[in-house]
Design a protein around this motif. Structure first.
Motif, PDB file in Angstrom:
ATOM      1  N   MET A 286       1.169 -23.829  -6.588  1.00 28.60           N
ATOM      2  CA  MET A 286       0.094 -23.089  -5.948  1.00 28.60           C
ATOM      3  C   MET A 286       0.609 -21.925  -5.107  1.00 28.60           C
ATOM      4  SD  MET A 286      -2.566 -24.405  -7.209  1.00 28.60           S
ATOM      5  CE  MET A 286      -3.771 -23.489  -6.257  1.00 28.60           C
ATOM      6  N   ASN A 287       1.780 -22.043  -4.537  1.00 31.07           N
ATOM      7  CA  ASN A 287       2.330 -20.927  -3.770  1.00 31.07           C
ATOM      8  C   ASN A 287       2.722 -19.776  -4.691  1.00 31.07           C
ATOM      9  OD1 ASN A 287       2.129 -22.060  -1.120  1.00 31.07           O
ATOM     10  ND2 ASN A 287       3.836 -23.413  -1.656  1.00 31.07           N
ATOM     11  N   ASP A 288       3.265 -20.102  -5.872  1.00 28.15           N
ATOM     12  CA  ASP A 288       3.543 -19.061  -6.863  1.00 28.15           C
ATOM     13  C   ASP A 288       2.245 -18.370  -7.280  1.00 28.15           C
ATOM     14  OD1 ASP A 288       6.198 -19.828  -6.821  1.00 28.15           O
ATOM     15  OD2 ASP A 288       6.119 -20.897  -8.737  1.00 28.15           O
ATOM     16  N   LEU A 289       1.209 -19.168  -7.470  1.00 20.36           N
ATOM     17  CA  LEU A 289      -0.087 -18.627  -7.878  1.00 20.36           C
ATOM     18  C   LEU A 289      -0.602 -17.646  -6.834  1.00 20.36           C
ATOM     19  CD1 LEU A 289      -2.485 -19.229 -10.067  1.00 20.36           C
ATOM     20  CD2 LEU A 289      -3.540 -20.323  -8.092  1.00 20.36           C
ATOM     21  N   ARG A 290      -0.490 -18.028  -5.577  1.00 18.31           N
ATOM     22  CA  ARG A 290      -0.986 -17.169  -4.494  1.00 18.31           C
ATOM     23  C   ARG A 290      -0.193 -15.863  -4.433  1.00 18.31           C
ATOM     24  NH1 ARG A 290      -5.184 -15.283  -1.740  1.00 18.31           N
ATOM     25  NH2 ARG A 290      -4.864 -15.145   0.514  1.00 18.31           N
ATOM     26  N   THR A 291       1.114 -15.960  -4.544  1.00 21.48           N
ATOM     27  CA  THR A 291       1.943 -14.749  -4.523  1.00 21.48           C
ATOM     28  C   THR A 291       1.566 -13.807  -5.655  1.00 21.48           C
ATOM     29  OG1 THR A 291       3.795 -15.925  -3.492  1.00 21.48           O
ATOM     30  CG2 THR A 291       4.312 -13.897  -4.681  1.00 21.48           C
ATOM     31  N   ARG A 292       1.404 -14.370  -6.835  1.00 22.82           N
ATOM     32  CA  ARG A 292       1.061 -13.571  -8.001  1.00 22.82           C
ATOM     33  C   ARG A 292      -0.345 -12.983  -7.870  1.00 22.82           C
ATOM     34  NH1 ARG A 292       3.005 -10.278 -11.677  1.00 22.82           N
ATOM     35  NH2 ARG A 292       2.340 -10.683 -13.822  1.00 22.82           N
ATOM     36  N   SER A 293      -1.277 -13.750  -7.339  1.00 21.32           N
ATOM     37  CA  SER A 293      -2.638 -13.269  -7.135  1.00 21.32           C
ATOM     38  C   SER A 293      -2.655 -12.046  -6.219  1.00 21.32           C
ATOM     39  CB  SER A 293      -3.502 -14.382  -6.544  1.00 21.32           C
ATOM     40  OG  SER A 293      -4.729 -13.878  -6.078  1.00 21.32           O
ATOM     41  N   ILE A 294      -1.882 -12.112  -5.145  1.00 21.10           N
ATOM     42  CA  ILE A 294      -1.834 -10.980  -4.211  1.00 21.10           C
ATOM     43  C   ILE A 294      -1.210  -9.766  -4.871  1.00 21.10           C
ATOM     44  CG2 ILE A 294      -0.751 -10.160  -2.076  1.00 21.10           C
ATOM     45  CD1 ILE A 294      -1.235 -12.984  -0.932  1.00 21.10           C
ATOM     46  N   GLU A 295      -0.135  -9.970  -5.624  1.00 16.66           N
ATOM     47  CA  GLU A 295       0.502  -8.844  -6.325  1.00 16.66           C
ATOM     48  C   GLU A 295      -0.489  -8.141  -7.255  1.00 16.66           C
ATOM     49  OE1 GLU A 295       5.014 -10.776  -6.598  1.00 16.66           O
ATOM     50  OE2 GLU A 295       3.722 -10.682  -8.380  1.00 16.66           O
ATOM     51  N   LEU A 296      -1.193  -8.919  -8.052  1.00 17.74           N
ATOM     52  CA  LEU A 296      -2.134  -8.326  -9.002  1.00 17.74           C
ATOM     53  C   LEU A 296      -3.330  -7.700  -8.290  1.00 17.74           C
ATOM     54  CD1 LEU A 296      -2.115 -11.040 -11.825  1.00 17.74           C
ATOM     55  CD2 LEU A 296      -0.907  -8.840 -11.824  1.00 17.74           C
ATOM     56  N   SER A 297      -3.810  -8.353  -7.243  1.00 15.98           N
ATOM     57  CA  SER A 297      -4.953  -7.823  -6.485  1.00 15.98           C
ATOM     58  C   SER A 297      -4.607  -6.491  -5.836  1.00 15.98           C
ATOM     59  CB  SER A 297      -5.396  -8.821  -5.418  1.00 15.98           C
ATOM     60  OG  SER A 297      -5.838 -10.024  -5.993  1.00 15.98           O
ATOM     61  N   GLU A 298      -3.439  -6.429  -5.204  1.00 15.90           N
ATOM     62  CA  GLU A 298      -3.014  -5.187  -4.560  1.00 15.90           C
ATOM     63  C   GLU A 298      -2.861  -4.065  -5.589  1.00 15.90           C
ATOM     64  OE1 GLU A 298      -1.961  -4.852  -0.714  1.00 15.90           O
ATOM     65  OE2 GLU A 298      -3.805  -5.863  -1.338  1.00 15.90           O
ATOM     66  N   ARG A 299      -2.333  -4.392  -6.741  1.00 12.64           N
ATOM     67  CA  ARG A 299      -2.176  -3.398  -7.811  1.00 12.64           C
ATOM     68  C   ARG A 299      -3.546  -2.885  -8.257  1.00 12.64           C
ATOM     69  NH1 ARG A 299       2.330  -3.125 -11.498  1.00 12.64           N
ATOM     70  NH2 ARG A 299       1.848  -1.855 -13.354  1.00 12.64           N
ATOM     71  N   PHE A 300      -4.485  -3.815  -8.397  1.00 15.35           N
ATOM     72  CA  PHE A 300      -5.837  -3.459  -8.841  1.00 15.35           C
ATOM     73  C   PHE A 300      -6.533  -2.583  -7.804  1.00 15.35           C
ATOM     74  CE2 PHE A 300     -10.385  -4.791  -9.484  1.00 15.35           C
ATOM     75  CZ  PHE A 300     -10.546  -4.225 -10.737  1.00 15.35           C
ATOM     76  N   ILE A 301      -6.473  -2.989  -6.546  1.00 15.18           N
ATOM     77  CA  ILE A 301      -7.116  -2.225  -5.473  1.00 15.18           C
ATOM     78  C   ILE A 301      -6.546  -0.813  -5.409  1.00 15.18           C
ATOM     79  CG2 ILE A 301      -7.344  -2.025  -2.962  1.00 15.18           C
ATOM     80  CD1 ILE A 301      -7.529  -5.119  -2.916  1.00 15.18           C
ATOM     81  N   HIS A 302      -5.245  -0.700  -5.452  1.00 16.67           N
ATOM     82  CA  HIS A 302      -4.615   0.611  -5.371  1.00 16.67           C
ATOM     83  C   HIS A 302      -5.071   1.504  -6.530  1.00 16.67           C
ATOM     84  CE1 HIS A 302      -1.582   3.673  -4.548  1.00 16.67           C
ATOM     85  NE2 HIS A 302      -1.281   3.653  -5.839  1.00 16.67           N
ATOM     86  N   ALA A 303      -5.048   0.965  -7.741  1.00 15.53           N
ATOM     87  CA  ALA A 303      -5.417   1.770  -8.911  1.00 15.53           C
ATOM     88  C   ALA A 303      -6.870   2.204  -8.863  1.00 15.53           C
ATOM     89  CB  ALA A 303      -5.133   0.981 -10.186  1.00 15.53           C
ATOM     90  N   VAL A 304      -7.768   1.290  -8.518  1.00 15.86           N
ATOM     91  CA  VAL A 304      -9.192   1.615  -8.527  1.00 15.86           C
ATOM     92  C   VAL A 304      -9.549   2.564  -7.394  1.00 15.86           C
ATOM     93  CG1 VAL A 304     -11.523   0.663  -8.300  1.00 15.86           C
ATOM     94  CG2 VAL A 304      -9.843  -0.500  -9.739  1.00 15.86           C
ATOM     95  N   THR A 305      -9.056   2.313  -6.198  1.00 14.23           N
ATOM     96  CA  THR A 305      -9.409   3.179  -5.063  1.00 14.23           C
ATOM     97  C   THR A 305      -8.842   4.589  -5.227  1.00 14.23           C
ATOM     98  OG1 THR A 305      -7.540   2.290  -3.803  1.00 14.23           O
ATOM     99  CG2 THR A 305      -9.692   1.291  -3.421  1.00 14.23           C
ATOM    100  N   GLN A 306      -7.656   4.690  -5.834  1.00 15.45           N
ATOM    101  CA  GLN A 306      -7.085   6.022  -6.062  1.00 15.45           C
ATOM    102  C   GLN A 306      -7.884   6.804  -7.098  1.00 15.45           C
ATOM    103  OE1 GLN A 306      -4.203   7.577  -4.548  1.00 15.45           O
ATOM    104  NE2 GLN A 306      -4.764   5.966  -3.116  1.00 15.45           N
ATOM    105  N   ALA A 307      -8.373   6.116  -8.110  1.00 11.59           N
ATOM    106  CA  ALA A 307      -9.044   6.800  -9.217  1.00 11.59           C
ATOM    107  C   ALA A 307     -10.547   6.940  -9.028  1.00 11.59           C
ATOM    108  CB  ALA A 307      -8.770   6.057 -10.518  1.00 11.59           C
ATOM    109  N   CYS A 308     -11.136   6.124  -8.140  1.00 11.17           N
ATOM    110  CA  CYS A 308     -12.604   6.079  -8.015  1.00 11.17           C
ATOM    111  C   CYS A 308     -13.035   6.257  -6.559  1.00 11.17           C
ATOM    112  CB  CYS A 308     -13.143   4.758  -8.546  1.00 11.17           C
ATOM    113  SG  CYS A 308     -12.670   4.356 -10.230  1.00 11.17           S
ATOM    114  N   PRO A 309     -13.047   7.463  -6.060  1.00 13.71           N
ATOM    115  CA  PRO A 309     -13.437   7.663  -4.653  1.00 13.71           C
ATOM    116  C   PRO A 309     -14.882   7.272  -4.357  1.00 13.71           C
ATOM    117  CG  PRO A 309     -13.175   9.774  -5.802  1.00 13.71           C
ATOM    118  CD  PRO A 309     -12.645   8.724  -6.707  1.00 13.71           C
ATOM    119  N   ASP A 310     -15.708   7.156  -5.393  1.00 10.78           N
ATOM    120  CA  ASP A 310     -17.104   6.761  -5.169  1.00 10.78           C
ATOM    121  C   ASP A 310     -17.262   5.262  -4.905  1.00 10.78           C
ATOM    122  OD1 ASP A 310     -17.955   9.349  -5.481  1.00 10.78           O
ATOM    123  OD2 ASP A 310     -18.551   9.101  -7.578  1.00 10.78           O
TER     124      ASP A 310
END
Length: 397
Positions: A286-310
């Motif tokens: 479960m700790n591996d899962l949490r680490t991986r979840s945060i990595e993917l979430s941060e990647r997703f947030i960064h990509a979407v917020t950079q590309a979609c200011p709306d």
């Protein structure tokens, strides 16, 4: 070390689809059809009613409860599976109230799933006794925990925004004020490490069709802390929660411990599907899962917020304060989500304006995240969502 490439191979993921809605319904584990087929063909077909003993159907709720218990930090014999989440919320809240008969207030928050609040409203109305459901903003919960409170009833992870409560801190404050806690783990179990024992939670409930991948209609679970197990009063006094179901006594006697929280006949076919899904968790830390979840979430947030200011991030920016989902506000969120889904990126919409995406490392990787973000950007920036067919509301959003 969890091999998430291997876990991804354990799921059926439809061709051309990137699935970011495991926070609503998990995809099909590849082992599930065979396990369900075994129940249908080898057990039900060949054993018929003798399957209750020969296939040990009667013990399945406790056996699966212990397997889920290991994922939420519950000791063996304190968690049981069966019925729906609404029923388990009803049971837990009723039992918690009975432990504080001199108090009148159930405290919850506006981030709680509406069904939990509806259950509370119905139960308190039926019980009478001037009981009150008090609902405050999520960030104000701690300030409203006083000696008036009988029960603190919260969902750990907000279903809309993914905001995560501090279970241990709020439980400690509730106990300091003499209150009992009921935690809904619908968006926690299978999404992040949970420790109901370490947090000293009194009751916890959750569903198994989201992050645990048990399938549509999969049964719920309930945890009762050991110190309450023999005092918890099951307001739904079901046959299988009786101390001796096959004695067929006229009066109800609760079974010992968590078994008293069983109500009706367990859904054996659904439990077979859940059992196959739980086998995957034998390969996951479960700790591996949490680490991986945060990595993917941060990647997703960064990509979407950079590309979609709306789009405006609705989830907390601090990953420690989030569950395993990411949500964005958009004034045409429903239509935009339908346009995204039409491109094979599956998320969902929550009123009034939230586009919601589940980040599930068991079957998502960087390529999936990048592809999803790129498709979302095209939909938003080209205003593809502004087409009539995407604005027609379906029955399920």
């Amino acid at each position: 070390m969890t091999d998430f490439t291997a876990t991804k191979r354990m799921f059926h993921l439809p061709e051309g689809m990137t699935y970011l809605d495991g926070n609503s319904l998990g995809p099909l584990p590849l082992a599930t059809p065979q396990r369900v087929g075994q129940t249908l063909q080898d057990e039900w077909a060949e054993m018929v009613i003798t399957g209750w003993n020969r296939a040990e159907w009667i013990h399945q709720p406790a056996r699966l409860g212990d397997r889920i218990g290991r994922l939420i930090g519950a000791p063996e014999g304190t968690c049981v599976v069966g019925d729906t989440l609404s029923i388990k919320v009803f049971q837990a809240l009723a039992a918690a109230l009975a432990l504080r008969p001199d108090r009148k207030v159930v405290l919850s928050d506006t981030g709680n799933f509406p069904s939990d609040l509806y259950i509370a409203q119905g139960l308190l109305g039926a019980l009478g006794q001037d009981l009150e459901l008090r609902v405050v903003a999520p960030e104000e919960v701690a300030d409203h925990i006083t000696d008036e409170i009988a029960v603190l009833m919260l969902t750990e992870v907000d279903y809309r925004t993914g905001r995560k409560h501090d279970m241990a801190a709020l439980t400690a404050k509730a106990h300091g004020a003499g209150a009992i806690t009921v935690w809904d783990l619908a968006h926690s179990a299978g999404a992040l490490p949970v420790d109901v024992t370490g947090a000293k939670a009194d009751f916890a409930v959750g569903c198994t069709y989201k992050f645990l991948n048990g399938g549509p209609g999969a049964p719920a679970f309930i945890f009762v802390a050991p110190q309450h197990a023999m005092q918890a009063r099951p307001i739904l006094a079901g046959w299988l929660g009786h101390a001796a179901p096959f004695a067929f006594e006229a009066a109800y006697r609760p079974a010992d411990g968590i078994a008293r929280m069983r109500v009706g006949t367990p859904p054996i076919i659904q439990m077979a599907a859940l059992e196959a899904a739980l086998n995957i968790w034998d390969h996951v830390d479960m700790n591996d899962l949490r680490t991986r979840s945060i990595e993917l979430s941060e990647r997703f947030i960064h990509a979407v917020t950079q590309a979609c200011p709306d789009l405006t991030l609705a989830s907390p920016t601090d990953p420690a304060q989030r569950g395993s989902q990411v949500s964005f506000h958009f004034h045409e969120g429903y239509a935009a989500m339908q346009a995204v889904i039409a491109r094979g990126i599956i998320g969902d919409f929550r009123a009034p304006d939230i586009m919601r995406f589940g980040i599930t490392p068991l079957y998502l990787d960087e390529a999936d995240i990048d592809h999803a973000a790129a498709q979302i950007a095209e939909v938003i920036n080209s205003k593809e969502w502004d087409r009539p067919e995407f604005k027609v509301r379906a029955a399920v959003t």
